[in-house]
Design a protein around this motif. Structure first.
Motif, PDB file in Angstrom:
ATOM      1  N   ARG A 256      -6.233  -5.753   4.768  1.00 29.50           N
ATOM      2  CA  ARG A 256      -6.675  -4.755   3.779  1.00 29.50           C
ATOM      3  C   ARG A 256      -8.191  -4.751   3.638  1.00 29.50           C
ATOM      4  O   ARG A 256      -8.798  -3.693   3.470  1.00 29.50           O
ATOM      5  CB  ARG A 256      -6.005  -5.038   2.435  1.00 29.50           C
ATOM      6  CG  ARG A 256      -4.525  -4.678   2.408  1.00 29.50           C
ATOM      7  CD  ARG A 256      -3.863  -5.051   1.107  1.00 29.50           C
ATOM      8  NE  ARG A 256      -2.471  -4.592   1.081  1.00 29.50           N
ATOM      9  CZ  ARG A 256      -1.514  -5.155   0.363  1.00 29.50           C
ATOM     10  NH1 ARG A 256      -1.783  -6.215  -0.398  1.00 29.50           N
ATOM     11  NH2 ARG A 256      -0.292  -4.666   0.388  1.00 29.50           N
ATOM     12  N   ASP A 257      -8.788  -5.915   3.730  1.00 26.29           N
ATOM     13  CA  ASP A 257     -10.259  -5.991   3.644  1.00 26.29           C
ATOM     14  C   ASP A 257     -10.924  -5.208   4.771  1.00 26.29           C
ATOM     15  O   ASP A 257     -12.069  -4.776   4.617  1.00 26.29           O
ATOM     16  CB  ASP A 257     -10.716  -7.452   3.698  1.00 26.29           C
ATOM     17  CG  ASP A 257     -10.465  -8.197   2.399  1.00 26.29           C
ATOM     18  OD1 ASP A 257     -10.179  -7.540   1.369  1.00 26.29           O
ATOM     19  OD2 ASP A 257     -10.539  -9.448   2.415  1.00 26.29           O
TER      20      ASP A 257
ATOM     21  N   ASP B  32       0.834  -1.197   0.000  1.00 25.55           N
ATOM     22  CA  ASP B  32       0.000   0.000   0.000  1.00 25.55           C
ATOM     23  C   ASP B  32       0.873   1.252   0.000  1.00 25.55           C
ATOM     24  O   ASP B  32       2.000   1.242   0.489  1.00 25.55           O
ATOM     25  CB  ASP B  32      -0.902  -0.006   1.233  1.00 25.55           C
ATOM     26  CG  ASP B  32      -1.933  -1.121   1.195  1.00 25.55           C
ATOM     27  OD1 ASP B  32      -2.237  -1.595   0.094  1.00 25.55           O
ATOM     28  OD2 ASP B  32      -2.425  -1.514   2.267  1.00 25.55           O
TER      29      ASP B  32
ATOM     30  N   MET C  52       0.435 -13.847   3.118  1.00 20.06           N
ATOM     31  CA  MET C  52      -0.397 -13.038   2.237  1.00 20.06           C
ATOM     32  C   MET C  52      -1.867 -13.087   2.632  1.00 20.06           C
ATOM     33  O   MET C  52      -2.578 -12.091   2.503  1.00 20.06           O
ATOM     34  CB  MET C  52      -0.221 -13.509   0.783  1.00 20.06           C
ATOM     35  CG  MET C  52      -0.606 -12.463  -0.237  1.00 20.06           C
ATOM     36  SD  MET C  52       0.430 -10.985  -0.112  1.00 20.06           S
ATOM     37  CE  MET C  52      -0.795  -9.711  -0.437  1.00 20.06           C
ATOM     38  N   GLU C  53      -2.339 -14.229   3.146  1.00 20.53           N
ATOM     39  CA  GLU C  53      -3.751 -14.294   3.538  1.00 20.53           C
ATOM     40  C   GLU C  53      -4.053 -13.326   4.677  1.00 20.53           C
ATOM     41  O   GLU C  53      -5.147 -12.757   4.753  1.00 20.53           O
ATOM     42  CB  GLU C  53      -4.147 -15.724   3.930  1.00 20.53           C
ATOM     43  CG  GLU C  53      -3.478 -16.261   5.179  1.00 20.53           C
ATOM     44  CD  GLU C  53      -3.990 -17.640   5.558  1.00 20.53           C
ATOM     45  OE1 GLU C  53      -4.925 -18.130   4.905  1.00 20.53           O
ATOM     46  OE2 GLU C  53      -3.447 -18.223   6.515  1.00 20.53           O
ATOM     47  N   ASN C  54      -3.075 -13.100   5.547  1.00 20.13           N
ATOM     48  CA  ASN C  54      -3.264 -12.142   6.635  1.00 20.13           C
ATOM     49  C   ASN C  54      -3.192 -10.703   6.143  1.00 20.13           C
ATOM     50  O   ASN C  54      -3.902  -9.827   6.647  1.00 20.13           O
ATOM     51  CB  ASN C  54      -2.238 -12.385   7.738  1.00 20.13           C
ATOM     52  CG  ASN C  54      -2.433 -13.715   8.429  1.00 20.13           C
ATOM     53  OD1 ASN C  54      -3.521 -14.300   8.386  1.00 20.13           O
ATOM     54  ND2 ASN C  54      -1.391 -14.219   9.059  1.00 20.13           N
ATOM     55  N   ILE C  55      -2.323 -10.469   5.165  1.00 20.30           N
ATOM     56  CA  ILE C  55      -2.239  -9.144   4.541  1.00 20.30           C
ATOM     57  C   ILE C  55      -3.577  -8.801   3.876  1.00 20.30           C
ATOM     58  O   ILE C  55      -4.121  -7.707   4.052  1.00 20.30           O
ATOM     59  CB  ILE C  55      -1.105  -9.121   3.498  1.00 20.30           C
ATOM     60  CG1 ILE C  55       0.252  -9.243   4.189  1.00 20.30           C
ATOM     61  CG2 ILE C  55      -1.177  -7.870   2.630  1.00 20.30           C
ATOM     62  CD1 ILE C  55       0.646  -8.069   5.051  1.00 20.30           C
ATOM     63  N   GLU C  56      -4.114  -9.752   3.114  1.00 20.95           N
ATOM     64  CA  GLU C  56      -5.383  -9.508   2.428  1.00 20.95           C
ATOM     65  C   GLU C  56      -6.521  -9.301   3.422  1.00 20.95           C
ATOM     66  O   GLU C  56      -7.389  -8.448   3.221  1.00 20.95           O
ATOM     67  CB  GLU C  56      -5.686 -10.670   1.484  1.00 20.95           C
ATOM     68  CG  GLU C  56      -4.723 -10.728   0.307  1.00 20.95           C
ATOM     69  CD  GLU C  56      -4.826 -12.020  -0.487  1.00 20.95           C
ATOM     70  OE1 GLU C  56      -5.542 -12.946  -0.027  1.00 20.95           O
ATOM     71  OE2 GLU C  56      -4.185 -12.113  -1.550  1.00 20.95           O
ATOM     72  N   GLY C  57      -6.511 -10.075   4.519  1.00 16.47           N
ATOM     73  CA  GLY C  57      -7.533  -9.915   5.548  1.00 16.47           C
ATOM     74  C   GLY C  57      -7.485  -8.536   6.173  1.00 16.47           C
ATOM     75  O   GLY C  57      -8.527  -7.920   6.446  1.00 16.47           O
TER      76      GLY C  57
ATOM     77  N   HIS D 195       3.565  -6.715   3.085  1.00 14.32           N
ATOM     78  CA  HIS D 195       3.910  -8.140   3.062  1.00 14.32           C
ATOM     79  C   HIS D 195       5.408  -8.272   3.321  1.00 14.32           C
ATOM     80  O   HIS D 195       6.231  -7.789   2.534  1.00 14.32           O
ATOM     81  CB  HIS D 195       3.534  -8.751   1.712  1.00 14.32           C
ATOM     82  CG  HIS D 195       3.761 -10.218   1.663  1.00 14.32           C
ATOM     83  ND1 HIS D 195       4.128 -10.873   0.500  1.00 14.32           N
ATOM     84  CD2 HIS D 195       3.678 -11.185   2.612  1.00 14.32           C
ATOM     85  CE1 HIS D 195       4.259 -12.166   0.749  1.00 14.32           C
ATOM     86  NE2 HIS D 195       3.991 -12.371   2.024  1.00 14.32           N
TER      87      HIS D 195
ATOM     88  N   PRO E  39      -6.920 -14.847   9.535  1.00 15.00           N
ATOM     89  CA  PRO E  39      -7.331 -13.602   8.889  1.00 15.00           C
ATOM     90  C   PRO E  39      -8.817 -13.263   9.084  1.00 15.00           C
ATOM     91  O   PRO E  39      -9.397 -12.566   8.246  1.00 15.00           O
ATOM     92  CB  PRO E  39      -7.038 -13.888   7.422  1.00 15.00           C
ATOM     93  CG  PRO E  39      -7.381 -15.349   7.273  1.00 15.00           C
ATOM     94  CD  PRO E  39      -6.976 -15.995   8.587  1.00 15.00           C
TER      95      PRO E  39
END
Length: 208
Positions: A184-185, A3, A177-182, A192, A151
């Motif tokens: 950001r959501d 980001d 990455m799954e935690n990063i996406e969680g 990352h 996440p």
């Protein structure tokens, strides 16, 4: 993808612990368990799954004895709870090289927090062995204490509310990455982490 980070764009920094602040190596656990059981580590690794019992253990809903009993079944080995615990705590290698000075510098400007998926056995171990580096954090949020794990959306919402600043003003660092996406959501900025350089670059971009 990271980001957009600019000087003054963060009111708080939130760090995962494993492979961001503390180096971990799960193969060390498997090697010890295999040694106690007289088995090939590769065989145990192939049988290991992060199932509902594992996730319950991280949420604090499953105690160590039940978790080790489940491991005994899924791995197909007969080792004692103490031998499981020995391997379980062997995953901690040491501080991630170079992280402590980065945290020490950043905390002079913004408050630092940590948020880790973990369990009570590991909490006891790392809180003792890594007290110095953990001292940089104003608060450490642990899945086994708050009953929520990444996440899941509720986990981020809980931590954001506790920190007390808008999600968009929190920068979150994690190696998965799954935690990063969680994150950001739920509106957090996220970085990352694949190496300490990712943390250093993000702090530089933030003017820290």
């Amino acid at each position: 993808m990271t980001d957009l980070l600019t000087p003054g764009s963060a009111d708080a920094l939130l760090f995962d612990l494993g492979r961001v602040v503390i180096d971990i190596d799960f193969n060390r656990a498997v090697a010890l368990w295999a040694g106690h059981a007289g088995r090939d580590p590769a065989d145990l690794l192939a049988r290991y799954v992060r199932d509902d019992v594992y996730k319950g253990h991280e949420r604090g809903h499953v105690d160590d004895a039940a978790f080790f009993a489940n491991l005994r079944s899924t791995l197909g080995i007969e080792v004692s709870d103490q031998q499981f615990l020995e391997g379980w705590n062997a995953i901690f290698v040491g501080e991630m090289e170079g992280i402590a000075p980065l945290l020490a510098r950043a905390k002079q400007r913004v408050p630092l927090y940590a948020f880790s998926n973990t369990n009570r056995a590991h909490e006891v171990h790392f809180s003792q062995h890594f007290a110095e580096v953990l001292g940089h954090f104003r608060e450490v949020f642990l899945s086994s204490t708050i009953g929520l794990r990444k996440p899941d959306a509720e986990a981020y919402d809980h931590v954001v509310k506790a920190i007390g600043v808008p999600a968009a003003r929190i920068v979150f660092f994690d190696d998965l990455m799954e935690n990063i996406e969680g994150a950001r959501d739920r509106g957090l900025k996220a970085v990352h982490v694949t190496s300490i350089r990712d943390v250093a670059d993000a702090l530089a971009a933030l003017g820290l």
